[in-house]
Design a protein around this motif. Structure first.
Motif, PDB file in Angstrom:
ATOM      1  N   ALA A  28      25.061   4.242 -15.315  1.00 12.97           N
ATOM      2  CA  ALA A  28      24.307   5.308 -14.661  1.00 12.97           C
ATOM      3  C   ALA A  28      24.331   5.091 -13.151  1.00 12.97           C
ATOM      4  CB  ALA A  28      22.870   5.306 -15.175  1.00 12.97           C
ATOM      5  N   PRO A  29      24.262   6.145 -12.363  1.00 10.36           N
ATOM      6  CA  PRO A  29      24.267   5.983 -10.910  1.00 10.36           C
ATOM      7  C   PRO A  29      22.955   5.373 -10.417  1.00 10.36           C
ATOM      8  CG  PRO A  29      23.900   8.280 -11.499  1.00 10.36           C
ATOM      9  CD  PRO A  29      24.225   7.562 -12.772  1.00 10.36           C
ATOM     10  N   GLY A  30      23.012   4.799  -9.218  1.00  7.33           N
ATOM     11  CA  GLY A  30      21.812   4.300  -8.567  1.00  7.33           C
ATOM     12  C   GLY A  30      21.250   3.028  -9.171  1.00  7.33           C
ATOM     13  N   ASP A  31      19.940   2.867  -8.987  1.00  5.24           N
ATOM     14  CA  ASP A  31      19.272   1.639  -9.403  1.00  5.24           C
ATOM     15  C   ASP A  31      19.420   1.367 -10.898  1.00  5.24           C
ATOM     16  OD1 ASP A  31      18.421   1.213  -6.828  1.00  5.24           O
ATOM     17  OD2 ASP A  31      16.377   1.924  -7.160  1.00  5.24           O
ATOM     18  N   ALA A  32      19.367   2.403 -11.721  1.00  3.98           N
ATOM     19  CA  ALA A  32      19.389   2.197 -13.173  1.00  3.98           C
ATOM     20  C   ALA A  32      20.667   1.504 -13.621  1.00  3.98           C
ATOM     21  CB  ALA A  32      19.236   3.534 -13.890  1.00  3.98           C
ATOM     22  N   GLY A  33      21.808   1.946 -13.089  1.00  4.40           N
ATOM     23  CA  GLY A  33      23.069   1.345 -13.478  1.00  4.40           C
ATOM     24  C   GLY A  33      23.199  -0.085 -13.005  1.00  4.40           C
ATOM     25  N   ARG A  34      22.839  -0.325 -11.754  1.00  7.07           N
ATOM     26  CA  ARG A  34      22.954  -1.686 -11.238  1.00  7.07           C
ATOM     27  C   ARG A  34      21.945  -2.626 -11.881  1.00  7.07           C
ATOM     28  NH1 ARG A  34      25.866   0.760  -7.269  1.00  7.07           N
ATOM     29  NH2 ARG A  34      27.408  -0.605  -6.260  1.00  7.07           N
ATOM     30  N   LEU A  35      20.791  -2.105 -12.256  1.00  5.87           N
ATOM     31  CA  LEU A  35      19.822  -2.927 -12.968  1.00  5.87           C
ATOM     32  C   LEU A  35      20.360  -3.326 -14.339  1.00  5.87           C
ATOM     33  CD1 LEU A  35      17.003  -4.082 -12.575  1.00  5.87           C
ATOM     34  CD2 LEU A  35      16.078  -2.028 -13.675  1.00  5.87           C
ATOM     35  N   ALA A  36      21.018  -2.396 -15.014  1.00  8.65           N
ATOM     36  CA  ALA A  36      21.633  -2.718 -16.301  1.00  8.65           C
ATOM     37  C   ALA A  36      22.708  -3.787 -16.136  1.00  8.65           C
ATOM     38  CB  ALA A  36      22.233  -1.450 -16.916  1.00  8.65           C
ATOM     39  N   ALA A  37      23.513  -3.670 -15.084  1.00 10.58           N
ATOM     40  CA  ALA A  37      24.563  -4.650 -14.843  1.00 10.58           C
ATOM     41  C   ALA A  37      23.982  -6.025 -14.534  1.00 10.58           C
ATOM     42  CB  ALA A  37      25.453  -4.185 -13.692  1.00 10.58           C
ATOM     43  N   ALA A  38      22.932  -6.048 -13.717  1.00 12.04           N
ATOM     44  CA  ALA A  38      22.370  -7.313 -13.230  1.00 12.04           C
ATOM     45  C   ALA A  38      21.539  -8.042 -14.268  1.00 12.04           C
ATOM     46  CB  ALA A  38      21.522  -7.045 -11.988  1.00 12.04           C
ATOM     47  N   THR A  39      21.294  -7.413 -15.411  1.00 10.74           N
ATOM     48  CA  THR A  39      20.530  -8.063 -16.483  1.00 10.74           C
ATOM     49  C   THR A  39      21.366  -8.286 -17.741  1.00 10.74           C
ATOM     50  OG1 THR A  39      19.701  -5.899 -17.224  1.00 10.74           O
ATOM     51  CG2 THR A  39      18.321  -7.132 -15.674  1.00 10.74           C
ATOM     52  N   ALA A  40      22.660  -7.991 -17.678  1.00  8.82           N
ATOM     53  CA  ALA A  40      23.482  -7.992 -18.891  1.00  8.82           C
ATOM     54  C   ALA A  40      23.915  -9.382 -19.348  1.00  8.82           C
ATOM     55  CB  ALA A  40      24.714  -7.111 -18.681  1.00  8.82           C
ATOM     56  N   GLY A  41      24.278 -10.271 -18.440  1.00 11.20           N
ATOM     57  CA  GLY A  41      24.692 -11.619 -18.825  1.00 11.20           C
ATOM     58  C   GLY A  41      26.169 -11.756 -19.113  1.00 11.20           C
ATOM     59  N   ASP A  42      26.592 -13.021 -19.311  1.00  6.81           N
ATOM     60  CA  ASP A  42      27.963 -13.402 -19.657  1.00  6.81           C
ATOM     61  C   ASP A  42      28.979 -13.152 -18.545  1.00  6.81           C
ATOM     62  OD1 ASP A  42      27.870 -14.704 -22.038  1.00  6.81           O
ATOM     63  OD2 ASP A  42      28.588 -13.062 -23.272  1.00  6.81           O
ATOM     64  N   ASP A  43      28.513 -13.034 -17.287  1.00  8.76           N
ATOM     65  CA  ASP A  43      29.449 -12.780 -16.186  1.00  8.76           C
ATOM     66  C   ASP A  43      30.222 -14.031 -15.777  1.00  8.76           C
ATOM     67  OD1 ASP A  43      28.892  -9.961 -15.559  1.00  8.76           O
ATOM     68  OD2 ASP A  43      26.895 -10.682 -15.027  1.00  8.76           O
ATOM     69  N   TYR A  44      29.569 -15.183 -15.778  1.00  5.01           N
ATOM     70  CA  TYR A  44      30.168 -16.453 -15.364  1.00  5.01           C
ATOM     71  C   TYR A  44      30.767 -16.382 -13.964  1.00  5.01           C
ATOM     72  CZ  TYR A  44      28.932 -17.735 -20.010  1.00  5.01           C
ATOM     73  OH  TYR A  44      28.193 -17.967 -21.144  1.00  5.01           O
ATOM     74  N   GLU A  45      30.043 -15.688 -13.083  1.00  5.85           N
ATOM     75  CA  GLU A  45      30.338 -15.726 -11.659  1.00  5.85           C
ATOM     76  C   GLU A  45      29.473 -16.809 -11.014  1.00  5.85           C
ATOM     77  OE1 GLU A  45      32.736 -14.250 -10.338  1.00  5.85           O
ATOM     78  OE2 GLU A  45      33.229 -12.597 -11.687  1.00  5.85           O
ATOM     79  N   LEU A  46      29.655 -17.044  -9.720  1.00  2.00           N
ATOM     80  CA  LEU A  46      28.863 -18.034  -9.007  1.00  2.00           C
ATOM     81  C   LEU A  46      27.829 -17.356  -8.129  1.00  2.00           C
ATOM     82  CD1 LEU A  46      31.560 -20.637  -7.885  1.00  2.00           C
ATOM     83  CD2 LEU A  46      30.061 -20.718  -9.893  1.00  2.00           C
ATOM     84  N   LEU A  47      26.617 -17.864  -8.167  1.00  2.00           N
ATOM     85  CA  LEU A  47      25.531 -17.439  -7.302  1.00  2.00           C
ATOM     86  C   LEU A  47      25.354 -18.532  -6.250  1.00  2.00           C
ATOM     87  CD1 LEU A  47      23.239 -15.296  -6.932  1.00  2.00           C
ATOM     88  CD2 LEU A  47      21.804 -16.817  -8.316  1.00  2.00           C
ATOM     89  N   ILE A  48      25.400 -18.145  -4.982  1.00  4.05           N
ATOM     90  CA  ILE A  48      25.495 -19.118  -3.894  1.00  4.05           C
ATOM     91  C   ILE A  48      24.439 -18.835  -2.834  1.00  4.05           C
ATOM     92  CG2 ILE A  48      27.019 -20.049  -2.088  1.00  4.05           C
ATOM     93  CD1 ILE A  48      29.329 -18.652  -3.875  1.00  4.05           C
TER      94      ILE A  48
END
Length: 318
Positions: free
Chosen positions: A244-264
């Motif tokens: 979804a556009p806007g906050d809703a879509g990014r909130l879904a992405a940021a709570t989904a898990g299994d990304d295995y990226e680095l937070l720095i």
């Protein structure tokens, strides 16, 4: 295939490092390079929790090792070897052969040896464990406890792809190979991680359970307050087209898990060095927030005001 056959036919040909002793002993023996500290991590993945029973066994083996190497990446470590623990149900020979091929593939891809492990069959459902062993220059390992007020907060790659990939794997969304691959075949950011200390980073951790929940864990561990700006959370083109556009879509992405990226977490003066490092690693790097004095965690939406987040990410047992 009995345990002895699994070791003899499938695992011993992979375990060529001298530390493994040809899998003929009960333990591996390995000496880290001079002036380096050991870094050890262990993760378990279970059928129906971390992977689906219908997944390709080759991909399951890849994920088992990769999620552990991701922890080493967050510490700035270079991987050396792994110990594998396989608690299996009643796998047929074809399943075992595919698993062994995936294990060989992920180890070769990341320059890591099979040091040993154990296998057992007859479990109600499969539970697979991996201990990854790495090393880092003395005094240069990073942790989630080092974030300081004034630091910028960065994340590598893109966020939310794996969550969408899981929905595809479950048959809940239309196919998209790139998203499915991000779920089944995570890539540990080893090259980026190994350069973070020299670039001036203060803290790092991998994003496994969701960007927001892992950022909140860094805040708690470091005794600081972290603020994430949703509009800055990086999305792939494939994810942006589905969310979804806007906050809703990014909130879904940021709570989904299994990304295995680095937070720095790093001071502003480290930005140029971090960008140079990310370019060398051919990896996107995005500033997504900041570290402040105090405690807690907040998420800022499009209007510049805090957004309520009922669920930060995945929690085991929740």
């Amino acid at each position: 295939m009995r345990e002895g056959e699994i070791i003899e036919r499938l695992l011993r040909p992979i375990a060529t490092h001298t530390a493994a002793r040809g899998l003929a002993d009960d333990a591996a023996v390995w000496s880290p390079p001079m002036g380096r500290e050991l870094v050890l991590t262990h993760d378990v993945i279970a059928e129906g929790v971390h992977y689906l029973g219908t997944d390709d066994p080759s991909d399951i083996a890849w994920k088992l090792v990769a999620v552990n190497l991701s922890d080493l990446a967050a510490k700035g470590a270079e991987p050396a070897g792994v110990l594998i623990g396989l608690g299996l149900a009643r796998p047929d020979d074809a399943w075992l052969e595919r698993f062994a091929s995936g294990l060989a593939r992920v180890l070769a891809e990341h320059g890591t040896a099979l040091f040993g492990g154990d296998t057992t069959t007859g479990a109600a459902s499969a539970v697979l464990g991996c201990t990854a062993i790495g090393h880092v220059p003395r005094g240069q390992s990073l942790s989630r406890t080092g974030a300081r007020p004034g630091d910028d907060l960065y994340v590598t790659g893109t966020i939310g792809d794996a969550g969408l990939g899981l929905a595809i794997a479950r048959g809940e969304a239309p196919a998209e190979p790139a998203l499915l691959r991000r779920y089944r075949l995570p890539v540990p950011r080893l090259a980026m991680g190994q350069g973070l200390a020299a670039a001036g980073a203060h803290a790092a951790m991998d994003v496994s359970d969701g960007l927001l929940i892992d950022a909140s864990r860094m805040a708690k561990a470091s005794g600081v307050r972290i603020e994430i700006t949703l509009a800055d959370v990086p999305l792939s083109e494939a994810a942006a087209a589905r969310l979804a556009p806007g906050d809703a879509g990014r909130l879904a992405a940021a709570t989904a898990g299994d990304d295995y990226e680095l937070l720095i977490a790093a001071p502003p003066e480290s930005r140029a060095a971090l960008l140079t490092l990310s370019e060398a690693a051919r990896l996107r790097l995005t500033r997504v927030g900041r570290v402040e004095a105090g405690e807690g965690f907040s998420v800022i939406g499009e209007g510049g005001t805090p957004v309520p987040v009922p669920r930060l990410g995945y929690e085991h047992g929740a």
